[in-house]
Design a protein around this motif. Structure first.
Motif, PDB file in Angstrom:
ATOM      1  N   SER A 284      17.845 -77.149  26.644  1.00  0.00           N
ATOM      2  CA  SER A 284      19.017 -77.039  25.780  1.00  0.00           C
ATOM      3  C   SER A 284      18.704 -76.220  24.526  1.00  0.00           C
ATOM      4  O   SER A 284      19.554 -75.477  24.035  1.00  0.00           O
ATOM      5  CB  SER A 284      19.620 -78.391  25.420  1.00  0.00           C
ATOM      6  OG  SER A 284      18.724 -79.316  25.028  1.00  0.00           O
ATOM      7  N   ALA A 285      17.462 -76.302  24.017  1.00  0.00           N
ATOM      8  CA  ALA A 285      17.086 -75.470  22.865  1.00  0.00           C
ATOM      9  C   ALA A 285      17.087 -74.002  23.266  1.00  0.00           C
ATOM     10  O   ALA A 285      17.561 -73.126  22.527  1.00  0.00           O
ATOM     11  CB  ALA A 285      15.724 -75.894  22.332  1.00  0.00           C
TER      12      ALA A 285
ATOM     13  N   ALA B  56      19.898 -68.908  23.219  1.00  0.00           N
ATOM     14  CA  ALA B  56      20.558 -67.811  23.936  1.00  0.00           C
ATOM     15  C   ALA B  56      22.007 -67.665  23.477  1.00  0.00           C
ATOM     16  O   ALA B  56      22.506 -66.552  23.266  1.00  0.00           O
ATOM     17  CB  ALA B  56      20.471 -68.033  25.444  1.00  0.00           C
ATOM     18  N   VAL B  57      22.699 -68.811  23.325  1.00  0.00           N
ATOM     19  CA  VAL B  57      24.103 -68.781  22.850  1.00  0.00           C
ATOM     20  C   VAL B  57      24.143 -68.223  21.440  1.00  0.00           C
ATOM     21  O   VAL B  57      25.000 -67.402  21.091  1.00  0.00           O
ATOM     22  CB  VAL B  57      24.737 -70.190  22.953  1.00  0.00           C
ATOM     23  CG1 VAL B  57      26.063 -70.246  22.206  1.00  0.00           C
ATOM     24  CG2 VAL B  57      24.912 -70.590  24.410  1.00  0.00           C
ATOM     25  N   GLU B  58      23.212 -68.660  20.563  1.00  0.00           N
ATOM     26  CA  GLU B  58      23.165 -68.167  19.183  1.00  0.00           C
ATOM     27  C   GLU B  58      22.911 -66.659  19.159  1.00  0.00           C
ATOM     28  O   GLU B  58      23.550 -65.928  18.394  1.00  0.00           O
ATOM     29  CB  GLU B  58      22.077 -68.892  18.387  1.00  0.00           C
ATOM     30  CG  GLU B  58      22.474 -70.273  17.932  1.00  0.00           C
ATOM     31  CD  GLU B  58      21.383 -70.919  17.070  1.00  0.00           C
ATOM     32  OE1 GLU B  58      20.599 -70.189  16.422  1.00  0.00           O
ATOM     33  OE2 GLU B  58      21.335 -72.152  17.047  1.00  0.00           O
TER      34      GLU B  58
ATOM     35  N   VAL C 231      25.021 -61.244  18.447  1.00  0.00           N
ATOM     36  CA  VAL C 231      25.321 -59.898  18.943  1.00  0.00           C
ATOM     37  C   VAL C 231      26.826 -59.650  18.891  1.00  0.00           C
ATOM     38  O   VAL C 231      27.287 -58.594  18.449  1.00  0.00           O
ATOM     39  CB  VAL C 231      24.763 -59.721  20.379  1.00  0.00           C
ATOM     40  CG1 VAL C 231      25.296 -58.456  21.028  1.00  0.00           C
ATOM     41  CG2 VAL C 231      23.243 -59.696  20.353  1.00  0.00           C
ATOM     42  N   ARG C 232      27.593 -60.657  19.344  1.00  0.00           N
ATOM     43  CA  ARG C 232      29.059 -60.500  19.322  1.00  0.00           C
ATOM     44  C   ARG C 232      29.586 -60.382  17.895  1.00  0.00           C
ATOM     45  O   ARG C 232      30.455 -59.565  17.614  1.00  0.00           O
ATOM     46  CB  ARG C 232      29.719 -61.676  20.033  1.00  0.00           C
ATOM     47  CG  ARG C 232      29.564 -61.631  21.523  1.00  0.00           C
ATOM     48  CD  ARG C 232      30.304 -62.765  22.177  1.00  0.00           C
ATOM     49  NE  ARG C 232      30.126 -62.751  23.611  1.00  0.00           N
ATOM     50  CZ  ARG C 232      30.727 -63.569  24.423  1.00  0.00           C
ATOM     51  NH1 ARG C 232      31.554 -64.496  23.955  1.00  0.00           N
ATOM     52  NH2 ARG C 232      30.518 -63.497  25.720  1.00  0.00           N
TER      53      ARG C 232
END
Length: 186
Positions: free
Chosen positions: A25-26, A31-33, A38-39
């Motif tokens: 999960s970290a 990866a989400v962060e 980037v977005r």
């Protein structure tokens, strides 16, 4: 394996699974962060570009409006200047007649050969007109600063050879030269 050992083994396995889940999960959160970063950076760049384009478009509209208003102001000023110059030129016609005594004879000589019934002239040129056109009726007109308006019998032919008419005809060519002489463009 005893009960305690089994519980201890299960705890260790649960703890290992928990660590693995936390690590996963970290990693997923990282990866989400990273994806969000980037977005967000892309959105910021796009926003900056959109803002620059909006500012450039507004700047163009403002400049076009200002140029249009400036052009109207310039046209109005040029029109007022043209009117003022025309009035000054008309006022100078009387001096031209006075400063050039042979002007009347020169203008009379330009008329076509014809029997003139009526000749209108400046009151000061009445005697000159009577001598130049002995058969014509001479009419004095204060609005004529120099020259004459000659009318043939029956009004068939009318020639306006006055300084006023000459100024009127030449004005479209004179005005740009006068404006250039007064206010040469940089």
């Amino acid at each position: 394996m005893g009960h305690r050992e089994l519980i201890e083994s299960l705890r260790e396995a649960g703890a290992a699974d928990l660590r693995a889940i936390q690590e996963q999960s970290a990693a997923a959160a990282a990866a989400v962060e990273a994806d969000c970063a980037v977005r967000i950076a892309g959105l910021r760049r796009q926003y900056a570009l959109d803002q620059e384009m909006a500012v450039a478009a507004e700047r163009g509209r403002v400049i076009a409006t200002a140029q249009g208003k400036g052009a109207l102001i310039r046209l109005e000023a040029e029109s007022l200047l043209a009117e003022r110059l025309f009035r000054l030129a008309q006022e100078a016609l009387a001096r031209l007649r006075q400063d050039t005594p042979s002007l009347f004879e020169a203008l009379a000589a330009e008329l076509p050969s014809c029997r003139w019934e009526t000749v209108r002239v400046n009151p000061a040129d009445r005697e000159l007109a009577a001598a130049a056109f002995p058969e014509a009726q001479i009419e004095a007109e204060a609005g004529i600063h120099g020259g004459m308006v000659a009318v043939a019998p029956g009004g068939r032919i009318r020639v306006d050879n006055t300084l006023e008419k000459r100024l009127e005809r030449a004005w479209p060519q004179l005005l740009p030269r006068l404006v250039q002489a007064i206010a040469p463009e940089e």
